[in-house]
Design a protein around this motif. Structure first.
Motif, PDB file in Angstrom:
ATOM      1  N   PRO A 183       0.822  -1.201   0.000  1.00 30.15           N
ATOM      2  CA  PRO A 183       0.000   0.000   0.000  1.00 30.15           C
ATOM      3  C   PRO A 183       0.864   1.261   0.000  1.00 30.15           C
ATOM      4  CG  PRO A 183       0.062  -0.926   2.197  1.00 30.15           C
ATOM      5  CD  PRO A 183       0.767  -1.905   1.314  1.00 30.15           C
ATOM      6  N   ALA A 184       0.473   2.242  -0.762  1.00 28.74           N
ATOM      7  CA  ALA A 184       1.260   3.467  -0.937  1.00 28.74           C
ATOM      8  C   ALA A 184       0.978   4.438   0.206  1.00 28.74           C
ATOM      9  CB  ALA A 184       0.957   4.102  -2.283  1.00 28.74           C
ATOM     10  N   THR A 185       1.334   4.016   1.438  1.00 27.53           N
ATOM     11  CA  THR A 185       1.125   4.864   2.612  1.00 27.53           C
ATOM     12  C   THR A 185       2.460   5.188   3.253  1.00 27.53           C
ATOM     13  OG1 THR A 185       0.929   3.010   4.151  1.00 27.53           O
ATOM     14  CG2 THR A 185      -1.097   3.737   3.047  1.00 27.53           C
ATOM     15  N   LEU A 186       2.499   6.293   3.942  1.00 28.45           N
ATOM     16  CA  LEU A 186       3.723   6.709   4.616  1.00 28.45           C
ATOM     17  C   LEU A 186       4.167   5.658   5.634  1.00 28.45           C
ATOM     18  CD1 LEU A 186       5.917   8.771   5.309  1.00 28.45           C
ATOM     19  CD2 LEU A 186       4.266   9.915   6.817  1.00 28.45           C
ATOM     20  N   GLU A 187       3.237   5.116   6.394  1.00 23.77           N
ATOM     21  CA  GLU A 187       3.594   4.134   7.419  1.00 23.77           C
ATOM     22  C   GLU A 187       4.179   2.868   6.801  1.00 23.77           C
ATOM     23  OE1 GLU A 187       1.446   1.545  10.989  1.00 23.77           O
ATOM     24  OE2 GLU A 187       0.386   3.221  10.060  1.00 23.77           O
ATOM     25  N   ALA A 188       3.587   2.397   5.696  1.00 23.10           N
ATOM     26  CA  ALA A 188       4.074   1.178   5.048  1.00 23.10           C
ATOM     27  C   ALA A 188       5.459   1.392   4.456  1.00 23.10           C
ATOM     28  CB  ALA A 188       3.093   0.736   3.963  1.00 23.10           C
ATOM     29  N   HIS A 189       5.655   2.511   3.759  1.00 26.03           N
ATOM     30  CA  HIS A 189       6.955   2.783   3.152  1.00 26.03           C
ATOM     31  C   HIS A 189       8.026   3.015   4.224  1.00 26.03           C
ATOM     32  CE1 HIS A 189       5.330   4.081  -1.077  1.00 26.03           C
ATOM     33  NE2 HIS A 189       5.019   2.832  -0.744  1.00 26.03           N
ATOM     34  N   ALA A 190       7.638   3.688   5.306  1.00 32.50           N
ATOM     35  CA  ALA A 190       8.598   3.919   6.384  1.00 32.50           C
ATOM     36  C   ALA A 190       9.014   2.597   7.018  1.00 32.50           C
ATOM     37  CB  ALA A 190       8.003   4.854   7.428  1.00 32.50           C
ATOM     38  N   SER A 191       8.067   1.697   7.227  1.00 29.70           N
ATOM     39  CA  SER A 191       8.402   0.397   7.810  1.00 29.70           C
ATOM     40  C   SER A 191       9.408  -0.342   6.940  1.00 29.70           C
ATOM     41  CB  SER A 191       7.129  -0.455   7.983  1.00 29.70           C
ATOM     42  OG  SER A 191       6.330   0.035   9.024  1.00 29.70           O
ATOM     43  N   PHE A 192       9.188  -0.331   5.612  1.00 25.92           N
ATOM     44  CA  PHE A 192      10.115  -1.016   4.719  1.00 25.92           C
ATOM     45  C   PHE A 192      11.505  -0.383   4.804  1.00 25.92           C
ATOM     46  CE2 PHE A 192      10.930  -3.873   1.227  1.00 25.92           C
ATOM     47  CZ  PHE A 192      12.067  -3.326   0.652  1.00 25.92           C
ATOM     48  N   ALA A 193      11.565   0.956   4.778  1.00 29.88           N
ATOM     49  CA  ALA A 193      12.853   1.640   4.805  1.00 29.88           C
ATOM     50  C   ALA A 193      13.569   1.448   6.143  1.00 29.88           C
ATOM     51  CB  ALA A 193      12.650   3.130   4.521  1.00 29.88           C
ATOM     52  N   PHE A 194      12.805   1.562   7.232  1.00 34.38           N
ATOM     53  CA  PHE A 194      13.407   1.388   8.555  1.00 34.38           C
ATOM     54  C   PHE A 194      13.975  -0.017   8.705  1.00 34.38           C
ATOM     55  CE2 PHE A 194      12.035   5.391   9.175  1.00 34.38           C
ATOM     56  CZ  PHE A 194      10.893   5.661   9.913  1.00 34.38           C
ATOM     57  N   ASN A 195      13.215  -1.010   8.252  1.00 29.94           N
ATOM     58  CA  ASN A 195      13.681  -2.385   8.387  1.00 29.94           C
ATOM     59  C   ASN A 195      14.900  -2.644   7.514  1.00 29.94           C
ATOM     60  OD1 ASN A 195      13.157  -5.200   9.420  1.00 29.94           O
ATOM     61  ND2 ASN A 195      13.124  -5.569   7.216  1.00 29.94           N
ATOM     62  N   SER A 196      14.924  -2.073   6.303  1.00 30.99           N
ATOM     63  CA  SER A 196      16.079  -2.234   5.433  1.00 30.99           C
ATOM     64  C   SER A 196      17.335  -1.681   6.095  1.00 30.99           C
ATOM     65  CB  SER A 196      15.833  -1.532   4.097  1.00 30.99           C
ATOM     66  OG  SER A 196      16.994  -1.558   3.288  1.00 30.99           O
TER      67      SER A 196
END
Length: 468
Positions: free
Chosen positions: A419-432
């Motif tokens: 999903p193109a949401t800030l929370e989803a993208h942030a989770s992916f980036a933070f985990n990376s």
């Protein structure tokens, strides 16, 4: 995904620099209950508090042995006038004066007494044969007057812990109101006293009770400060990601209805049992560790406000220091302790943290929490929705920019874009970023915008990787 800018990076790093300042975070203390026959001596407890970095303690009396043991430790102490003394303190200014001299003034300044809790959950225990409710405010006034006579009223605050049963309505939060039998007659003059003395309303709040009674409709993640879909208050449109937030805002709303929307609140008791009876849904070590650990990290992040009061600091006293084997009631009542009576930890919520002014230091808290989670096996780093959009965006920009996270998969058209949401993208980036750094302690934080989880998260169809 937003583009990186130098100003955003500077803002992010400056905010990190000041994150552990005591002025930007609440404090975490503990309740030292003693309804047990196997607890260590007061002097041993004082040593335990010092070695554990606990800087604030709330008592349920003013026991001389305890207060003498805490002398010279620097621990800030809240003493209590027990319910059984309320009537005498209300009817007799001389009784209140003597109590203050013997229970407060006699120990200052060696023992840092900072507050008096007048009674405890008076509305919950008062009844027709033991009507303490009418004695509460007069007792508070007499205690305050006695402190004033000694010149202590500016440094020793007066309050009284209330349970959430003082509310007539608590859901949705915006509908919060006090019970009609106490709203105007007791709560209004009590809040007036608190405001006029720059004190705070003490609130005992236990999400466990609400969850245990309504586990079919309340999400466990919502109760434990874990990522969840959130609950919208139909009255305000505010979205809640924490049951404790919702409970606190119900209190704020109730105070606001009486004209005291600016009142400060301290969470005088909260916690989660590490053991319960078969029917006590949710009681257990894992959930207790999650609740208290996530709460401590949030309070010390400097981002502890509620949706209704986003700028408010949150001072919290965990219940309790020890498991207390003589407490009546279900098994859970005897298993709220952070420590066993032999002083071993019941679970890992690291309190060996000191901060200036008596708070616990957030930098060390997030480090030990991440290290503890990493030691238990695979861990992931996900966004904390309660941090707010601005903080999430700053963290996302840093992770995908200077942090070197692999953010290609969250670009339009890629497999993790939806999903193109800030929370989803942030989770992916933070985990990376977190996995790239080898899950080192302190690399899942982003100024409180992220936290470690131990169950594999899934964002849409995209599973977060466990290695760089």
């Amino acid at each position: 995904m937003a583009t990186i800018s130098l100003s955003l990076l500077l803002l992010f790093f400056f905010s990190l620099l000041f994150a552990s300042s005591p002025s930007s975070a609440g404090i975490v203390g503990v309740n030292y209950g003693r309804v047990a026959n196997d607890l260590p001596s007061p002097s041993a407890v004082a040593s335990l508090l010092e070695s554990s970095g606990v800087s604030h303690v709330k008592l349920y009396d003013s026991d001389p042995a305890v207060l003498h043991a805490l002398a010279g430790t620097g621990v800030s102490v809240t003493v209590a006038l027990p319910n059984e003394n309320l009537t005498a303190a209300a009817l007799s200014p001389s009784f209140a004066s003597l109590w203050v001299r013997q229970s407060v003034a006699a120990y200052l300044p060696s023992t840092r007494i900072s507050a008096v809790a007048v009674g405890n959950e008076v509305f919950a225990v008062s009844n027709s044969t033991n009507n303490l409710t009418s004695s509460l405010v007069p007792a508070m006034l007499n205690i305050l007057s006695a402190l004033s006579d000694l010149g202590l009223d500016k440094t020793v605050k007066v309050s009284s812990p209330i349970a959430l049963t003082a509310l007539q309505a608590s859901y949705p939060s915006s509908a919060g109101s006090f019970r009609p039998d106490i709203a105007d007659s007791v709560m209004k003059p009590m809040l007036d006293l608190i405001r006029n003395t720059d004190s705070f309303l003490m609130v005992n709040a236990y999400p466990f009770f609400a969850y245990e009674s309504n586990s079919d409709v309340i999400s466990l993640d919502y109760a434990l400060f874990r990522p969840n879909a959130g609950v919208v208050d139909a009255g305000t449109g505010l979205k809640y990601y924490s049951l404790l937030d919702a409970q606190l805002d119900a209190v704020f709303a109730a105070a606001g209805r009486l004209g005291f929307g600016d009142v400060k609140v301290s969470i005088s008791e909260t916690g989660w049992p590490s053991k319960g009876d078969e029917g006590e849904t949710g009681a257990g070590v894992e959930n207790a560790e999650a609740y208290n650990g996530n709460l401590v990290r949030r309070v010390l992040s400097g981002n502890a406000g509620t949706p209704m009061k986003p700028e408010a600091d949150m001072d919290v006293y965990l219940f309790a220091l020890f498991n207390e084997n003589e407490k009546p009631g279900p098994t859970s009542e005897r298993n709220y302790g952070l420590f066993y009576p032999n002083q071993e930890k019941v679970y890992e919520v690291d309190l060996a943290l000191r901060g200036g002014g008596g708070g616990l230091k957030w930098q060390e808290a997030r480090t030990s929490a991440a290290a503890g989670a990493g030691a238990r096996g695979e861990t992931w780093c996900v966004a904390n929705a309660m941090a707010g959009k601005e903080r999430l965006q700053r963290g996302l920009d840093y992770a995908c920019g200077e942090g070197g996270a692999d953010c290609g998969r969250i670009q339009p058209g890629k497999d993790c874009y939806d999903p193109a949401t800030l929370e989803a993208h942030a989770s992916f980036a933070f985990n990376s970023y977190y996995q790239k750094k080898g899950r080192l302690a302190g690399t899942c934080d982003f100024h409180g915008a992220a936290h470690v989880v131990t169950q594999s998260p899934k964002i849409g169809k995209c599973e977060l990787p466990t290695r760089a």
